[in-house]
Design an enzyme around this catalytic site. Sequence first.
Site, mmCIF file in Angstrom:
data_model
loop_
_atom_site.group_PDB
_atom_site.id
_atom_site.type_symbol
_atom_site.label_atom_id
_atom_site.label_comp_id
_atom_site.label_asym_id
_atom_site.label_seq_id
_atom_site.Cartn_x
_atom_site.Cartn_y
_atom_site.Cartn_z
ATOM 1 N N HIS A 142 0.807 -1.226 0.000
ATOM 2 C CA HIS A 142 0.000 0.000 0.000
ATOM 3 C C HIS A 142 0.840 1.276 0.000
ATOM 4 O O HIS A 142 0.311 2.345 -0.286
ATOM 5 C CB HIS A 142 -0.922 0.038 1.221
ATOM 6 C CG HIS A 142 -1.979 -1.030 1.223
ATOM 7 N ND1 HIS A 142 -2.858 -1.202 0.183
ATOM 8 C CD2 HIS A 142 -2.279 -1.988 2.141
ATOM 9 C CE1 HIS A 142 -3.671 -2.228 0.457
ATOM 10 N NE2 HIS A 142 -3.337 -2.720 1.635
HETATM 11 ZN ZN LIG Z 1 -4.130 -6.938 3.143
#
Ligand SMILES: [Zn+2]
Length: 580
Positions: A142
Amino acid sequence: MSKRRVAYYYDPDIGSYSYGLGHPMKPFRMRLTHNLVSAYDMLPKMDVIVRIPILASRLPNPLQMTRFHSDEYVDFLHRVTPETAQDMSGGGSRFLTGEDNPAFEGLFEFCSISAGGSLAAADRINSGMADIAINWAGGLHHAKKGEASGFCYVNDIVLGILELLRFHTRVLYIDIDCHHGDGVEEAFYTTDRVLTCSFHKQKDYFPGTGKVEDRGLGKGFGYSVNVPLLNGVTDDEYKSVFEPVIQYLLGWYQPDVVVLQCGADSLSGDKLGCFNISMNGHADCVRFLRATNIPLVLLGGGGYTTRNVSSVWTYETACALGIDRDIDLNLPYNEYLEWYGPRYRLEVQPSNMTDDNNHRNYLEITKQTVLEALRDLPFAPSVGSHAVPRNTVAQEIGLTRDNDLEEDELDVQIRRRVHEALRSREAASYEEDEGEVDSSESEEPPYTLAGSSRNMYQTTYQDESDEDVDISSDDDQEQSGFQHTNAPPNLSRRPSAIHRGRGRPFQHPQQQYHGTRAAVAATRAPSPPKRLFFSHGASAPVIRRPRLWDGTPIYDGPANRSHPFRMSGVDGPDIVMAAG
Ligand SMILES: [Zn+2]
C-alpha cells in the site's frame, strides 16, 4: 517435482518491532514463521540470507529508497525517534495519516529490513543465483511515493521490481492479498514493463480501488489487471479465476520474472480479511507459478491472525522447495508451539461463512470481463535494451558507497590534519615575521582552500563588527576583566597582519596561543572541505570517493601521487594537498 534453487531472506531483528499495543499488524509473525521454517529443517535446503545486525551496511540506505519514494518522505521516516514518535503519529504530519500508520520506535530500521529483503531477493534473481527468492518481511503493497498507507511505509515491492527491471524486460506482479495492491499498481500504472494483477475484495473495503475498469494509462493501458471478489470466496472459486487469468497473462505477456505478493489476510479466519481460502488453496497459487519455471520472488504482505500467517508462509516455503507433499502436518516441536493449539497442525481450515460470489453468477461474469479486456493486450511488449553493469563501476573496483548522511572516520581525520596544517603554517609564519616588518605578503600559500586562513583572516579582520569571530573586541575584554595594559610578555610574536599596520595589537591570551585571529577562526570553522585528496608520507594516496550530485560514486581513472586524481566541474574545484 524438479528442484529449484531457493534463496530465503531473514533478519532476526524484524520480530522485535511493534506498531503499538492493539495494532493488528504484528511484525512478530515473521519470527514465528522463521521459527517454524527452521523447525521443519528447511533452512539447510535453501540459500539463507541472514543479515547480521552489526553489518548495517547491507540494509538499503535512504538514498536507495528514493528510487521510488520522495526525498522529503524518506527524510521524514528517517527522523522518527523514540522522542519524536508520539508527535509524528496520528495525523501529526501529512506523511502519516490516521491510526493505521503510527510512527513507532525503530520505524526506519523496520522499513529498511523489509525493503532490504526484497532488494536482496531481486539481486539473487538478477544474478541467477536463485530460481525462487523469498522475503516474508516484504510485500508492503500500500505504501505510496510520499505517503504511508494501510500499515505500509516503504514499498519494498516497487523497489524490488525496479531492481529486477535493470536486467529483465517484463515483470509480472501478482497480488493475492485480500486488499488491492494499490501502491504497486499506482507506481507502474503508465508502463508496459510491469504488469500488475491483483485479486482482492474491492467494494466497501480498504483501500477502495481496484475495479475491473482500472486498466492503466497511456503506454501502460491494459497492463493493470484487477479482479475484484466478494466476501467468502472459496478455494475452488478462487482457483477458477486465478488460473485462467494468470495462464493468459503468462502466455501473452511472457514475463521474465514473476513477483507474487502472498498476503495472508485472504485466508479464512483472518482478523481483517473476508475470504474463505484454506492454506492449501492459498498455496495452490505458489505451486501454480512454481510449475511455470519462471524465476519467482515470493513476498509476504497482510495477514492478521498470526498463527495462520506463519502456517501458510511456512507451507509456501515448502512449496517453493517442492517438499510440500512430504512434510508432516503435525507440527514439530518449536519454541512457539503453544500458539498452534489445540490441534497443533500446520493448517488453515475454511469456515462456513456466507459466500457472496454465488449470487447472480458474479464470479463467472467477472472472469469473462477480465479476460475479454485482456484480448486487446499486444504480445510481449519489448523494450530497447542495452548492457547493464552488474554494479556501479565504483562498486566493481571496490569503492563502496559511504553513508552519505554521516561523517565517517576518514572525514574526521582529514579535518584534523587540515587544522594541524593550518596551525603549523601560522606558527611558522610567526617565526619568519619575528623582527621583520612588512614581510608577510612575500609568500603565497602552497595551496588555496575555500575559507583558508588567509581569506578567512581578511574577512574577519576587515569586518570589525563581526562578533562571532572577533574575540578580542574591547567589549569582550572588559567583560572578561582583561585589561589592555596587561599585555602578554612576548608581544613581539605578532601575526603578520599586525605588522602591516592595519590592526591593533592582539591581546587576548587565547589569541596569543594560537597566533592569529585567523587561526582562531580556523579552529572555529570545523566544516571540512567537500572533497580533498590527501596524500601523506610515502604511502599510497587516500582517495575520497568523488560523487555525482545524487551521491553516485564516480571513478574515472587510476590515481597516483605525481598526477593526483582530480575531478572538476562536478562540485566545484578540487583540492590537492600534501602534508606530513
Ligand atoms: Zn491486506
